[in-house]
Design an enzyme around this catalytic site. Structure first.
Site, PDB file in Angstrom:
ATOM      1  CD  GLU A  75      -2.346  -1.561   2.640  1.00 42.35           C
ATOM      2  OE1 GLU A  75      -2.223  -0.709   3.541  1.00 42.35           O
ATOM      3  OE2 GLU A  75      -2.857  -2.681   2.836  1.00 42.35           O
TER       4      GLU A  75
ATOM      5  CD  GLU B  79      -3.356  -4.632   5.416  1.00 46.11           C
ATOM      6  OE1 GLU B  79      -3.110  -3.417   5.481  1.00 46.11           O
ATOM      7  OE2 GLU B  79      -4.520  -5.091   5.287  1.00 46.11           O
TER       8      GLU B  79
ATOM      9  CD  GLN C 277       0.353   2.598   4.910  1.00 46.13           C
ATOM     10  OE1 GLN C 277      -0.636   2.900   5.567  1.00 46.13           O
ATOM     11  NE2 GLN C 277       0.475   2.884   3.625  1.00 46.13           N
TER      12      GLN C 277
ATOM     13  CG  ASP D 185      -0.112  -1.246  15.004  1.00 42.41           C
ATOM     14  OD1 ASP D 185      -0.539  -1.254  16.157  1.00 42.41           O
ATOM     15  OD2 ASP D 185       0.915  -0.641  14.656  1.00 42.41           O
ATOM     16  CE1 TYR D 186      -3.111  -0.233  10.509  1.00 40.92           C
ATOM     17  CE2 TYR D 186      -2.107   0.441   8.441  1.00 40.92           C
ATOM     18  CZ  TYR D 186      -2.821   0.755   9.591  1.00 40.92           C
ATOM     19  OH  TYR D 186      -3.224   2.040   9.807  1.00 40.92           O
TER      20      TYR D 186
ATOM     21  CG  HIS E 127      -1.534   4.366  13.131  1.00 45.58           C
ATOM     22  ND1 HIS E 127      -2.867   4.471  13.439  1.00 45.58           N
ATOM     23  CD2 HIS E 127      -1.466   4.338  11.777  1.00 45.58           C
ATOM     24  CE1 HIS E 127      -3.580   4.517  12.317  1.00 45.58           C
ATOM     25  NE2 HIS E 127      -2.757   4.424  11.301  1.00 45.58           N
TER      26      HIS E 127
END
Length: 803
Positions: free
Chosen positions: A494, A525, A547, A550-551, A592
């Site tokens: 991304e 993801e 990115q 956390d993701y 984040h």
């Protein structure tokens, strides 16, 4: 868009008849294996079984359209397909059911996975690539429903890369991108998010992917009305259908018992996808499941009498048989004789497989019985050992567990005794475990030459007065070097393409290397990870960018169940050298600034997990990984992109070692172990501690999996006699893992004068803002006071109570 169904070149009737009878023979063999396989589970010879009965005919059609170089990414009911390609024999099937650990007998996974999980060999014995274009390929299956879908996307995209990117040595991997990736999935599993995410991504990317949905109207006991809107997956996917003005899918629908329609449909799908690079969905309807979902239950409990009767009439093998008779391809006697022959052959294969499975244990049992008898005769506890021996003799079909367990329990009765018989028994146990354990534990990481941990460190070198630049510049220029040297390297994620990632670490590289090599993706993801796995399985060197750390949780199931286990479950026969790039630590806010490293290091055993403290170290890790062929996760420090670093003059060449720590500051009073962004705070605190007379040694872990293979932290503790592990994961997370590594594995407990301790973040996600960070994660003051308390406890006169 209307599609004309076409068949292959015309053949003679005799050749046509031989093809039909060959297909029928394969279908009957597969069905008989399913029937006998279920019985073997119910009699206790096997633990569990999921079989491909009822799906035979469409799999035969798929096998007819499958070419050399193609890849399958399927699920655990595709046994007929593998048999049709000559990749699975009945005896192999039963060895898989029994979990035989001899890979020459159980070629799919040497007993590491339950039956029904299939794969082929992509690697030679030395770990080098085979010519994948000269064989039919199957990526190794996993059980999680729809888990096969993300990697399917990458397997298909590889053909697009090979067709359109110049300079890649594709000799072993592709012939002008003409290969198709074939996916299979049950209708109920299309309810999973991985399915829809993959379908959408493949439509966007326009890759040669053919997905078959085997639709028998159930998902275990749950009927389609609770699984799929309108009870019809192709109906609800109509919006993906391509037309003259818009790219998309070709969607085909065919009945699973109609042999000629299946053959035409699959040939048609193959041609469209192979030539035009268009994804195709084949919805195969009106399939049955004659034995129910699995050996764990009976489908008579949840199917109506009407449904059960319909399934008997529309069983694809039965319909195929009738079609053969109706078209005078063979007569009743011919088919009856063939069926009798097949049943006899499959029963013989089952018998031979079971005999071969038991043979090593029976041989070992004979030896062990003698050893136990000798030990009993030489012991004061003869009666107890003799009972164990007799219990072992009574086991006619011993497992390895029976042998090891009986021998080890017998040894307890001769504790403290001294005899030659005891020593021989003890040696036998050690030898037996040493011989058998690798059958269950090998190949978690690479075992051939060129392991990442063997790549020598190459320190960054600098000009006399090096320019101080933002850390992102070092990453960017290092990626530039890698992409120029490795045409097979590509990166995607991304915001990775047009803007050069959110932190500008790829600035300008899409313009230089093109949109296929430096690519933007959708927000998805799981399939970003899947793209990387599939591309890597086909010889490319992908870097999949998530990115923020956390993701990573969106893709963690795919990373954990697929990538991290791939080498292990294929017993070293396949590899996927995917590098996953992400960034994390110490930003602001619940979603984040996460540091979920405890979860990551435990779920990703089989991958390397690397946590560089700055961008020079990060660039060095990328360079190291490009010299090997193993999967890894690199977590860049999110707050380091704008920090100034001296730029090395050997970018693309310097290598950060994997599995080694770095002593950042030498000291004598306490060892402070940390990593990533927190390390910078620890270094600041170490200076402050000097003001109160505490000389701290600071060590950067750098590499969490593997961690400190040379035991340097233990050596530090031997000098300082104290240890504090600091990180920003939750209590009991990564800091606890590191503590266990140092105290238990390295044996540092022997040198401690104070209790070893950890300092982690609070047990909740970090709160937003600068103050949220301060009160959620270890601050400089937290670290200072923690160290001071340790020293106060050891020497209260020199370090009076602080607070």
């Amino acid at each position: 868009m209307k599609v004309k169904l076409e068949t292959g070149d015309d053949i003679s009737f005799e050749d046509f008849r031989a093809q039909i009878l060959q297909d029928y023979e394969t279908a009957v063999i597969s069905r008989e294996c399913s029937i006998l396989g279920r019985r073997e589970v119910l009699t206790g010879k096997a633990k569990f079984g999921i079989f491909g009965d009822g799906k035979e005919l469409p799999q035969l059609a798929m096998a007819r359209a499958f070419k050399d170089g193609d890849f399958r990414s399927g699920y655990y009911r595709d046994q007929t397909f593998m048999m049709a390609l000559g990749l699975l024999k009945p005896k192999d099937f039963f060895h898989g059911l029994y979990a035989t650990t001899d890979i020459s007998q159980e070629p799919m996974s040497a007993g590491r996975q339950m039956g029904g999980h299939f794969g082929t060999y992509s690697l030679n014995e030395d770990g080098s690539w085979k010519y994948l274009t000269k064989q039919k390929n199957s990526s190794p299956d996993i059980s999680p429903t729809a888990g096969q879908m993300p990697r399917l996307l990458g397997l298909a995209q590889a053909s697009k890369i090979y067709r359109h990117v110049e300079g890649i040595d594709a000799e072993k991997f592709s012939v002008n991108g003409n290969e198709v990736a074939w996916g299979t999935i049950g209708n109920a599993s299309t309810s999973e998010g991985h399915f829809f995410e993959t379908i959408n991504a493949a439509g966007v990317l326009q890759v040669p992917m053919v997905v078959s949905v085997w639709d028998d109207k159930y998902g275990i006991s749950v009927p389609a009305q609770y699984q799929t809107t309108k009870e019809d997956i192709s109906e609800i996917l109509k919006g993906f259908q391509r037309d003259e003005n818009n790219p998309g899918y070709e969607i085909l629908k065919v009945k699973g018992w109609d042999y000629t329609a299946l053959i035409h449909t699959y040939e048609n799908a193959s041609d469209i996808s192979r030539e035009e690079h268009v994804p195709v969905l084949i919805h195969v309807t009106e399939l049955t499941q004659p034995q129910g979902h699995s050996t764990s239950g009976s489908h008579e409990r949840y199917k109506s009498e009407e449904r059960l009767e319909w399934e008997k009439q529309y069983d694809c093998n039965k319909k195929f048989r009738s079609w053969i008779l109706e078209n005078n391809i063979a007569d009743e006697d011919t088919l009856t004789d063939l069926e009798k022959k097949i049943k006899k052959e499959v029963r013989l294969a089952k018998k031979e497989a079971w005999s071969e499975f038991l043979a090593p244990q029976k041989e070992a049992k004979k030896k062990l019985v003698t050893l136990l008898d000798n030990a009993a005769q030489a012991s004061n506890n003869k009666a107890f050992i003799s009972k164990i021996k007799n219990d072992l003799i009574a086991i006619d079909e011993p497992l390895k567990k029976d042998l090891a367990s009986k021998a080890r329990k017998a040894l307890r009765y001769i504790i403290g005794e001294k005899s030659e018989a005891k020593q021989v028994l003890s040696d036998w146990i050690s030898s037996y475990i040493a011989k058998e354990q690798p059958n269950y534990s090998s190949h978690l990481y690479k075992e051939t030459e060129g392991k990442a941990t063997e790549i020598a460190a190459v320190s960054p070198t600098y000009d006399e007065n090096p320019e101080q630049v933002d850390g992102r510049i070092i990453l960017r220029d290092n990626f530039d070097q890698l992409f120029s040297r490795h045409p097979e390297a590509l990166i995607f994620g991304e915001d990775s393409g047009a803007i050069g990632d959110v932190n500008q670490g790829l600035e300008g590289l899409q313009k230089k290397y093109g949109k296929l090599r430096v690519a933007d993706t959708g927000i998805r993801e799981a399939t970003i990870i899947g793209q990387g796995i599939g591309l890597a399985l086909r010889g490319l060197r992908p870097i999949a960018e998530i990115q923020y750390l956390d993701y990573l949780l969106y893709g963690l199931q795919t990373l954990s169940d697929d990538l991290a286990t791939l080498l292990y479950r294929s017993v070293g026969k396949q590899k996927a050298p995917l590098i996953v790039r992400t960034r994390g630590h110490r930003l602001e806010g619940i979603w984040h600034s996460g540091s979920q490293m405890g979860a990551v290091i435990h779920l990703l055993r089989g991958m390397y997990v690397l946590t560089p403290r700055n961008m020079t170290q990060a660039a060095g890790f990328y360079n190291t990984l490009m010299k090997t062929d193993e999967p890894a996760l690199i977590v860049e420090s999110l707050n380091g992109y704008r920090l100034k670093e001296p730029i090395p003059n050997n970018l693309g060449e310097h290598c950060t070692p994997i599995g080694k720590v770095e002593v950042m500051r030498e000291g004598s009073d306490i060892t402070l172990l940390s990593y990533g962004s927190t390390l910078r705070i620890v270094m600041e605190v170490a200076k402050e501690l000097l003001e109160v007379g505490i000389d701290a040694e600071v060590i950067d872990a750098q590499s969490l999996l593997p961690f400190d293979i040379e035991g340097e932290v233990g050596k530090s503790v031997e000098k300082t006699n104290r240890l504090l592990v600091i990180d920003e994961d939750v209590p009991g997370g990564c800091s606890a893992y590191l503590l266990q590594e140092v105290i238990e594995k390295q044996g540092a407990y022997r040198f401690l004068d104070s209790a070893p301790q950890t300092l982690a973040a609070k047990p909740h996600r970090p709160a937003y803002g600068t103050d949220g960070d301060y009160f959620s994660k270890p601050s400089a003051e937290d670290i200072f006071e923690k160290v001071y308390r340790i020293m106060h406890e050891a020497n209260p006169s020199d370090y009076p109570w602080l607070r």
